[in-house]
Design a protein around this motif. Structure first.
Motif, PDB file in Angstrom:
ATOM      1  N   ARG A  95      64.668  54.018  18.619  1.00 59.00           N
ATOM      2  CA  ARG A  95      64.878  52.753  19.323  1.00 59.00           C
ATOM      3  C   ARG A  95      65.568  53.054  20.652  1.00 59.00           C
ATOM      4  N   ALA A  97      67.870  51.275  23.974  1.00 57.21           N
ATOM      5  CA  ALA A  97      68.726  50.154  24.381  1.00 57.21           C
ATOM      6  C   ALA A  97      69.194  50.376  25.810  1.00 57.21           C
ATOM      7  N   TYR A 142      72.554  39.699  24.344  1.00 59.17           N
ATOM      8  CA  TYR A 142      71.638  40.811  24.133  1.00 59.17           C
ATOM      9  C   TYR A 142      70.363  40.278  23.506  1.00 59.17           C
ATOM     10  N   LYS A 144      66.837  41.658  21.203  1.00 57.60           N
ATOM     11  CA  LYS A 144      66.069  42.678  20.483  1.00 57.60           C
ATOM     12  C   LYS A 144      64.615  42.253  20.490  1.00 57.60           C
ATOM     13  N   TRP A 149      66.139  47.145  22.747  1.00 57.43           N
ATOM     14  CA  TRP A 149      67.286  46.251  22.846  1.00 57.43           C
ATOM     15  C   TRP A 149      67.805  46.278  24.282  1.00 57.43           C
ATOM     16  N   SER A 151      70.946  44.404  26.928  1.00 57.87           N
ATOM     17  CA  SER A 151      72.154  43.570  26.890  1.00 57.87           C
ATOM     18  C   SER A 151      72.536  43.116  28.281  1.00 57.87           C
ATOM     19  N   LEU A 160      76.303  44.693  22.063  1.00 53.00           N
ATOM     20  CA  LEU A 160      75.060  45.381  21.742  1.00 53.00           C
ATOM     21  C   LEU A 160      75.297  46.484  20.714  1.00 53.00           C
ATOM     22  N   LEU A 164      73.780  46.954  16.946  1.00 46.15           N
ATOM     23  CA  LEU A 164      73.043  48.142  16.509  1.00 46.15           C
ATOM     24  C   LEU A 164      73.674  48.745  15.260  1.00 46.15           C
ATOM     25  N   GLY A 189      73.811  37.134  19.756  1.00 49.44           N
ATOM     26  CA  GLY A 189      72.933  37.602  20.823  1.00 49.44           C
ATOM     27  C   GLY A 189      72.414  36.479  21.683  1.00 49.44           C
TER      28      GLY A 189
END
Length: 314
Positions: A95, A97, A142, A144, A149, A151, A160, A164, A189
């Motif tokens: 993932r 971010a 943030y 997703k 992701w 923020s 954030l 996670l 979020g």
């Protein structure tokens, strides 16, 4: 299971974009191995003048790749090399971010194409203008979208990281980290970022004129046709110009202005919420309640109670 977290930095990155999330993962414990990486390795200067020691970004797998923001991110997003490196690193990560304007690097790398994303509220319009294929939402702390992701600005990187960690280890683990950091666990979020709509200064005189008109007539109906008339534009021209300048639709901006005006009244006085809703242009309290939940993450009554308790303490 131990997860490797790669924090990607570059010259002129924002130091809190690194240290906030890094501290959250460090406090979470042995479940994470932390790596601060950069294109060349070695000491990398932050925008604050503090150098951070890094290792060279190499062909390795990261469970999570976190892209810092800062002036260097926006500048780097206009180059070829930095987005290409981010794209390569992201392809080898479970993932990805970004914190704050790190979203510009993800967008330049093509990682945000056709995805929802957020960034610092001050840079949201610029992100949308430069990367029209990204669905920029300036409201959220943030977002997703799949394995990506993003923020909002600076301290939102902690929110954030907590999200996670919760995604990995569960709510109790994230709550324990928040308690150790002495931060709220955790801002939703979807909660709105700080809004500067009352201070917004678009480049266009016509859009500024329409915003000024809206502020002065909040208690009246404000359809796009009326705002367009104030700007001396057709509704279609106005809608396009307004979104390009602010990153918002006119209707969303009016809702934000009304909510901000209502919040000031709620937190500073004793007027009934029903009366405030009418005074600022919401048709009824329920519409205002829904707007507050979207923008502030809590209803007007909660803000009123908090303000009352603060006055008692003082």
């Amino acid at each position: 299971m131990t997860r490797d977290i790669g924090f990607f930095v570059f010259p002129k990155f924002q130091i809190l974009d690194l240290t906030g999330p890094l501290s959250a993962f460090q406090i979470a414990g042995r479940q994470y191995r932390l790596h601060v990486i950069s294109p060349q390795g070695g000491l990398v200067p932050s925008s604050a003048g503090l150098d951070v020691m890094t290792t060279r970004a190499e062909e390795r797998y990261f469970d999570t790749l976190v892209i810092a923001g800062g002036n260097g991110a926006r500048a780097g997003s206009r180059t070829e090399a930095l987005p290409a490196l981010v794209r390569d690193l992201a392809s080898r990560s479970r993932r990805v971010a970004s914190v704050c304007t790190g979203a510009f690097l993800l967008a330049a790398a093509g990682i945000l194409d056709s995805k929802r994303a957020t960034t610092h509220w001050r840079r949201a319009a610029d992100l949308q203008k430069r990367f029209p294929g990204v669905a920029v939402d300036r409201d959220c702390i943030y977002i997703k979208d799949g394995s990506v992701w993003t923020s909002a600005g600076i301290s939102a990187g902690i929110d954030l990281a907590l999200a996670l960690i919760e995604d990995d280890l569960g709510a109790e683990a994230a709550r324990a980290v928040a308690q150790e950091l002495v931060v709220y666990h955790r801002r939703p979020g979807g909660q709105s970022q700080f809004s500067a709509m009352l201070e917004l200064e678009p480049d266009s005189d016509r859009v500024r004129r329409a915003l000024g008109f809206a502020r002065e007539h909040l208690h009246e109906p404000l359809p796009v046709e009326r705002l367009a008339e104030a700007a001396c534009l057709s509704p279609r021209q106005f809608g396009r110009a307004f979104r390009a300048e602010t990153g918002e639709t006119p209707a969303k901006a009016v809702e934000r202005l009304r909510a901000e005006a209502a919040r000031v009244r709620i937190e500073s006085g004793s007027e009934p919420i029903e009366s405030i809703a009418v005074l600022v242009g919401f048709k009824d309290p329920e519409r205002m309640r829904r707007a507050f939940l979207r923008l502030y993450g809590q209803p007007p009554q909660a803000l009123k109670r908090a303000a009352r308790a603060l006055r008692v303490v003082r």
